[in-house]
Design a protein around this motif. Structure first.
Motif, PDB file in Angstrom:
ATOM      1  N   GLY A  91       0.738  -1.092   0.019  1.00 25.51           N
ATOM      2  CA  GLY A  91       0.139  -0.194  -0.166  1.00 25.51           C
ATOM      3  C   GLY A  91       0.830   1.270   0.127  1.00 25.51           C
ATOM      4  O   GLY A  91       2.067   1.129   0.121  1.00 25.51           O
ATOM      5  N   ALA A  92       0.056   2.309  -0.239  1.00 21.03           N
ATOM      6  CA  ALA A  92       0.781   3.519  -0.396  1.00 21.03           C
ATOM      7  C   ALA A  92       1.074   4.208   1.275  1.00 21.03           C
ATOM      8  O   ALA A  92       0.148   4.333   1.756  1.00 21.03           O
ATOM      9  CB  ALA A  92       0.150   4.586  -1.207  1.00 21.03           C
ATOM     10  N   LEU A  93       2.434   4.650   1.545  1.00 23.26           N
ATOM     11  CA  LEU A  93       2.587   5.087   2.848  1.00 23.26           C
ATOM     12  C   LEU A  93       1.866   6.718   2.914  1.00 23.26           C
ATOM     13  O   LEU A  93       2.660   7.580   2.479  1.00 23.26           O
ATOM     14  CB  LEU A  93       4.102   5.026   3.098  1.00 23.26           C
ATOM     15  CG  LEU A  93       4.652   5.602   4.651  1.00 23.26           C
ATOM     16  CD1 LEU A  93       3.557   4.881   5.774  1.00 23.26           C
ATOM     17  CD2 LEU A  93       5.952   5.469   4.730  1.00 23.26           C
ATOM     18  N   ARG A  94       0.926   6.880   3.565  1.00 21.30           N
ATOM     19  CA  ARG A  94       0.481   8.325   3.431  1.00 21.30           C
ATOM     20  C   ARG A  94       0.748   9.024   4.811  1.00 21.30           C
ATOM     21  O   ARG A  94       0.524  10.373   4.735  1.00 21.30           O
ATOM     22  CB  ARG A  94      -1.277   7.921   3.416  1.00 21.30           C
ATOM     23  CG  ARG A  94      -1.839   7.541   2.421  1.00 21.30           C
ATOM     24  CD  ARG A  94      -1.582   8.404   1.200  1.00 21.30           C
ATOM     25  NE  ARG A  94      -2.104   8.055  -0.156  1.00 21.30           N
ATOM     26  CZ  ARG A  94      -3.202   7.955  -0.486  1.00 21.30           C
ATOM     27  NH1 ARG A  94      -4.131   8.519   0.283  1.00 21.30           N
ATOM     28  NH2 ARG A  94      -3.720   7.365  -1.766  1.00 21.30           N
ATOM     29  N   ALA A  95       1.037   8.344   6.012  1.00 17.48           N
ATOM     30  CA  ALA A  95       1.146   9.052   7.242  1.00 17.48           C
ATOM     31  C   ALA A  95       2.378   8.335   7.838  1.00 17.48           C
ATOM     32  O   ALA A  95       2.455   7.009   8.001  1.00 17.48           O
ATOM     33  CB  ALA A  95       0.157   9.168   7.959  1.00 17.48           C
ATOM     34  N   ARG A  96       3.736   9.186   8.285  1.00 18.77           N
ATOM     35  CA  ARG A  96       4.734   8.599   8.607  1.00 18.77           C
ATOM     36  C   ARG A  96       4.820   8.596  10.303  1.00 18.77           C
ATOM     37  O   ARG A  96       4.038   9.346  10.749  1.00 18.77           O
ATOM     38  CB  ARG A  96       5.741   9.084   8.287  1.00 18.77           C
ATOM     39  CG  ARG A  96       6.120   8.707   6.645  1.00 18.77           C
ATOM     40  CD  ARG A  96       7.549   9.350   6.159  1.00 18.77           C
ATOM     41  NE  ARG A  96       7.600   9.183   4.770  1.00 18.77           N
ATOM     42  CZ  ARG A  96       8.132   8.021   4.115  1.00 18.77           C
ATOM     43  NH1 ARG A  96       8.919   7.034   5.030  1.00 18.77           N
ATOM     44  NH2 ARG A  96       8.222   7.791   2.898  1.00 18.77           N
ATOM     45  N   THR A 156       4.953  12.229  12.690  1.00 16.99           N
ATOM     46  CA  THR A 156       4.502  13.355  11.914  1.00 16.99           C
ATOM     47  C   THR A 156       3.268  13.844  12.412  1.00 16.99           C
ATOM     48  O   THR A 156       2.507  13.004  13.125  1.00 16.99           O
ATOM     49  CB  THR A 156       4.409  13.127  10.322  1.00 16.99           C
ATOM     50  OG1 THR A 156       3.384  12.138  10.198  1.00 16.99           O
ATOM     51  CG2 THR A 156       5.755  12.739   9.992  1.00 16.99           C
ATOM     52  N   ALA A 157       2.758  15.072  12.265  1.00 13.28           N
ATOM     53  CA  ALA A 157       1.494  15.386  12.834  1.00 13.28           C
ATOM     54  C   ALA A 157       0.320  14.811  12.018  1.00 13.28           C
ATOM     55  O   ALA A 157       0.364  14.813  10.894  1.00 13.28           O
ATOM     56  CB  ALA A 157       1.356  17.178  12.619  1.00 13.28           C
ATOM     57  N   TRP A 199       1.696  10.819  14.959  1.00 13.90           N
ATOM     58  CA  TRP A 199       1.293   9.679  14.431  1.00 13.90           C
ATOM     59  C   TRP A 199       2.293   8.667  15.340  1.00 13.90           C
ATOM     60  O   TRP A 199       3.693   8.953  15.422  1.00 13.90           O
ATOM     61  CB  TRP A 199       1.549   9.372  13.008  1.00 13.90           C
ATOM     62  CG  TRP A 199       0.470   9.904  12.120  1.00 13.90           C
ATOM     63  CD1 TRP A 199       0.579  11.019  11.581  1.00 13.90           C
ATOM     64  CD2 TRP A 199      -0.948   9.115  11.812  1.00 13.90           C
ATOM     65  NE1 TRP A 199      -0.755  11.441  10.846  1.00 13.90           N
ATOM     66  CE2 TRP A 199      -1.605  10.207  11.165  1.00 13.90           C
ATOM     67  CE3 TRP A 199      -1.455   8.209  12.117  1.00 13.90           C
ATOM     68  CZ2 TRP A 199      -2.739   9.894  10.540  1.00 13.90           C
ATOM     69  CZ3 TRP A 199      -2.773   7.724  11.687  1.00 13.90           C
ATOM     70  CH2 TRP A 199      -3.342   8.517  10.902  1.00 13.90           C
ATOM     71  N   GLN A 200       1.969   7.633  15.967  1.00 14.06           N
ATOM     72  CA  GLN A 200       2.849   6.759  16.716  1.00 14.06           C
ATOM     73  C   GLN A 200       2.886   5.484  15.758  1.00 14.06           C
ATOM     74  O   GLN A 200       3.592   4.693  16.447  1.00 14.06           O
ATOM     75  CB  GLN A 200       1.946   6.320  17.957  1.00 14.06           C
ATOM     76  CG  GLN A 200       1.858   7.558  18.996  1.00 14.06           C
ATOM     77  CD  GLN A 200       1.310   7.053  20.212  1.00 14.06           C
ATOM     78  OE1 GLN A 200       0.553   6.073  20.270  1.00 14.06           O
ATOM     79  NE2 GLN A 200       1.750   7.682  21.378  1.00 14.06           N
ATOM     80  N   GLY A 201       2.698   5.807  14.624  1.00 13.34           N
ATOM     81  CA  GLY A 201       2.883   4.241  13.802  1.00 13.34           C
ATOM     82  C   GLY A 201       2.730   4.956  12.224  1.00 13.34           C
ATOM     83  O   GLY A 201       2.937   5.950  11.903  1.00 13.34           O
TER      84      GLY A 201
END
Length: 426
Positions: free
Chosen positions: A309-314, A317-318, A326-328
């Motif tokens: 899948g596409a990594l949308r949130a790292r 980061t906010a 994000w904690q994951g």
């Protein structure tokens, strides 16, 4: 010189040893009945003593195997009980959640059950249709074979009728020479065997054809029931999806109040941290059959991704304007995509959790856990062992989200860590 005696001895937890020679047939301090048994064994032949020894050893080994199985079952029940207690605690916290979020939980739980039911029914229907196709092909083949043998079988039955009306004694009283008579009787016997074999084959094929037809009838009836059940499940799933859509609309109005939204998200993160901490505390004293020398640092940076899948949130980061991070990872993926375990481990949580939807948590040993959230269907239960690549769930948007994808976390000793440090580079 007397024959060497043999003593029966066992050591708990070890395999049976060989019979030591030149020892007393009596077991020191043993019950008289056991001494009598030892003497009776001594009186047997060497082969018989060996046979008795092997039987006793097998009985001891079976006992040890049963003890180990009982311990495993006890550990599983204990694990399920501990997780059940945690889920009850989560249930008591539900009173602090808004009515709309309680309704969301109820709806998404039911949708998860329905999605799993739909998957099972679809698989069962596919297997049944495939089986019916095979049966239809077998029926056609048997009917063709029986049709090809019909004339031959009819001839055999007519010949048998004639033979019954012209007994073998006529052949014996025919007056032919003995050598000719013997040759004709041999031909007669061979012909009868071939005819009997052919007739037996025809009977077996006829019986198999009848069995195939009966199985097709049962299968057709089962297909009809499964299709009715599938239609009902699809109707209910559509209703639950509509209900969920309305709940999400209502939740959006709640989210308009920024302070309440921030507080709720903080509570959700705290609830997850509390769940992980409680689970680790409960699991510390339990033997989950992890290797004693396991060191998860050895697999750091080499674990497979849980899905494509596409990594949308790292990590770190906010999330939004609230300031929470994000904690994951959040990986966007189509609804229904398989979610796979990144490493060997045991399922320690498989349920709905506020803010994370339908969630699976794996314990990999050595303080490492991985979390898989926002699923539409959970495919594993607490206590199951899985290996890397095994399917755990199906991607969804549970937890009150409107875009499908997987929320993935890695935690070491309860603290979130960057998945990029654990998963292989892409």
């Amino acid at each position: 010189m007397s024959e060497p005696h043999s003593r029966l001895y066992f050591k708990h937890g070890t395999a049976c040893g060989s019979l030591p020679p030149d020892t007393s047939p009596y077991m020191d301090g043993a019950h008289p009945n056991l001494n009598e048994f030892a003497v009776s064994v001594f009186q047997l032949t060497a082969f018989q003593r060996t046979l008795v020894w092997l039987i006793l050893c097998s009985m001891v080994n079976i006992s040890f195997a049963e003890d180990e199985l009982t311990l495993r079952e006890r550990d599983l029940k204990q694990l399920q009980s501990q997780i059940g207690d945690l889920q009850q605690q989560l249930g008591r916290n539900r009173a602090e959640v808004s009515e709309q979020r309680q309704a969301l939980e109820e709806t998404e739980r039911r949708l998860g059950q329905l999605n799993r039911q739909l998957n099972d029914l679809a698989q069962r229907l596919s297997q049944a249709v495939s089986r019916r196709t095979d049966l239809e092909a077998e029926q056609a083949r048997l009917e063709q074979q029986l049709e090809g043998q019909r004339d031959a079988i009819a001839g055999i039955l007519r010949l048998a009728y004639k033979q019954n009306n012209q007994p073998l004694i006529k052949l014996l009283l025919s007056g032919e020479r003995p050598e000719d008579l013997a040759r004709q009787m041999q031909y007669f016997a061979i012909l009868n065997r071939q005819q009997n074999d052919q007739l037996q084959q025809w009977i077996e094929q006829s019986n198999r054809l009848a069995e195939v037809i009966r199985e097709q009838t049962r299968l057709t009836e089962q297909l009809s029931r499964d299709r009715d059940e599938l239609a009902k499940a699809q109707t209910e799933a559509a209703t639950q999806k509509n209900r969920r859509a309305q709940i999400l609309v209502n939740l959006q109005s709640e989210a308009a109040q920024t302070e309440q939204s921030l507080e709720r998200k903080q509570d959700e993160q705290a609830q997850l941290a509390q769940l992980i901490e409680r689970m680790q505390a409960e699991l510390t004293d339990m033997n989950l059959d992890f290797p004693a020398d396991i060191d998860m640092a050895d697999v750091r940076g080499g674990l497979p991704w849980p899905l494509d899948g596409a990594l949308r949130a790292r990590y770190d980061t906010a999330q939004d304007s609230s300031g929470l991070k994000w904690q994951g990872w959040w990986l966007a993926a189509a609804t229904g995509t398989d979610v796979r375990a990144v490493h060997h481990g045991r399922v320690v949580f498989s349920d709905w959790l506020n803010g994370f939807g339908l969630l699976v948590i794996l314990d990999h040993g050595d303080g490492l856990m991985t979390l898989y959230g926002r699923n539409q269907t959970l495919l594993r239960t607490v206590g199951e062992w899985v290996k890397a690549g095994d399917t755990l769930a199906e991607v969804g948007a549970s937890g009150g989200f409107d875009e499908s994808g997987l929320y993935f976390e890695v935690r070491r000793n309860g603290r979130p860590e960057n998945p990029a440090n654990w998963l292989e580079n892409r």
